[in-house]
Scaffold this active site. Structure first.
Site, mmCIF file in Angstrom:
data_model
loop_
_atom_site.group_PDB
_atom_site.id
_atom_site.type_symbol
_atom_site.label_atom_id
_atom_site.label_comp_id
_atom_site.label_asym_id
_atom_site.label_seq_id
_atom_site.Cartn_x
_atom_site.Cartn_y
_atom_site.Cartn_z
ATOM 1 N N CYS A 101 0.986 -1.226 0.023
ATOM 2 C CA CYS A 101 0.022 0.110 -0.048
ATOM 3 C C CYS A 101 0.765 1.238 -0.035
ATOM 4 O O CYS A 101 1.804 1.390 0.556
ATOM 5 C CB CYS A 101 -0.943 -0.007 1.285
ATOM 6 S SG CYS A 101 -1.917 1.540 1.211
ATOM 7 N N HIS A 143 -9.119 -3.790 -2.224
ATOM 8 C CA HIS A 143 -7.916 -3.115 -1.379
ATOM 9 C C HIS A 143 -8.382 -1.651 -1.324
ATOM 10 O O HIS A 143 -8.508 -1.131 -0.356
ATOM 11 C CB HIS A 143 -6.719 -3.351 -1.999
ATOM 12 C CG HIS A 143 -5.533 -2.433 -1.280
ATOM 13 N ND1 HIS A 143 -4.759 -2.959 -0.440
ATOM 14 C CD2 HIS A 143 -5.222 -1.097 -1.362
ATOM 15 C CE1 HIS A 143 -3.747 -1.975 0.106
ATOM 16 N NE2 HIS A 143 -4.293 -0.979 -0.465
ATOM 17 N N GLU A 144 -8.685 -1.117 -2.425
ATOM 18 C CA GLU A 144 -9.091 0.426 -2.500
ATOM 19 C C GLU A 144 -10.443 0.762 -1.984
ATOM 20 O O GLU A 144 -10.689 1.641 -1.307
ATOM 21 C CB GLU A 144 -9.067 0.917 -3.907
ATOM 22 C CG GLU A 144 -7.849 0.692 -4.811
ATOM 23 C CD GLU A 144 -6.829 1.177 -4.075
ATOM 24 O OE1 GLU A 144 -6.687 2.381 -3.209
ATOM 25 O OE2 GLU A 144 -5.407 0.876 -4.210
ATOM 26 N N HIS A 147 -10.275 1.130 1.700
ATOM 27 C CA HIS A 147 -9.812 2.486 2.148
ATOM 28 C C HIS A 147 -10.978 3.661 2.239
ATOM 29 O O HIS A 147 -11.008 4.402 3.071
ATOM 30 C CB HIS A 147 -8.804 3.093 0.801
ATOM 31 C CG HIS A 147 -7.260 2.956 1.002
ATOM 32 N ND1 HIS A 147 -6.644 3.067 2.024
ATOM 33 C CD2 HIS A 147 -6.682 2.006 0.228
ATOM 34 C CE1 HIS A 147 -5.426 2.623 1.990
ATOM 35 N NE2 HIS A 147 -5.488 2.176 0.711
#
Length: 177
Positions: A101, A143-144, A147
């Site tokens: 990341c 993953h994004e 966030h």
């Protein structure tokens, strides 16, 4: 091109906040944010970046898979802005894969993710898109997406034994494939 904002790092409380829905996609500020994120992900050798990583608390990220020094085997795709994204459905199969990341420099972790997902998002033109994503691109999306909800990949690693430095990752994983 505007001066690019720095990527905020692990420990910054903004990374742990839930992001706000983008109300007006055509707003000049949002369109500029998309351009800035596309530039930033390329500059940083990433394959994705979320708005919260540059301290912009919006439900917006870029998926920009392409081979680069950090991900030499990544598939090639055009950088895509995904606004107010949703995961509609997912496979039963969960696979572990190595993730890094831009907000957690120097560390990689083995993270369990769905192998396939169906997603919905609004593109930068305001059009609703639906896609089936698999493998590495599905991993980037998840993953994004995390966030946007204040979750980092290190939160999903099941044991610290499945973490290593970027240097070890490059030597052991990338150079041994």
């Amino acid at each position: 091109m505007t001066e690019l904002l720095p990527i905020i790092q692990l420990g910054n409380p903004q990374l742990r906040q839930k992001s706000a829905v983008v109300e007006n996609i055509q707003d000049e500020k949002i369109q500029q944010l998309i351009d800035d994120l596309i530039d930033k992900v390329a500059e940083a050798n990433g394959v994705g970046i979320a708005a919260p990583q540059i301290a912009a608390s919006y439900r917006l990220f870029i998926v920009a898979s392409r081979p680069n020094p950090r991900y030499p085997h990544a598939p090639e795709m055009k950088p895509t802005a995904m606004i107010n994204p949703q995961i509609i459905s997912h496979s039963a199969e969960i696979v572990k894969g190595w993730e890094g990341c831009l907000s957690v420099p120097g560390i990689r972790g083995l993270v369990p993710r769905y192998q396939a997902i169906a997603v919905e998002y609004t593109d930068r033109n305001g059009d609703l898109q639906q896609q089936e994503l698999t493998d590495f691109v599905a991993r980037i999306f998840q993953h994004e997406y995390d966030h946007l909800n204040g979750i980092l990949f290190v939160d999903r690693v099941e044991t610290t034994l499945e973490m290593m430095t970027e240097q070890e990752y490059q030597q052991r994983i990338v150079n041994n494939t």
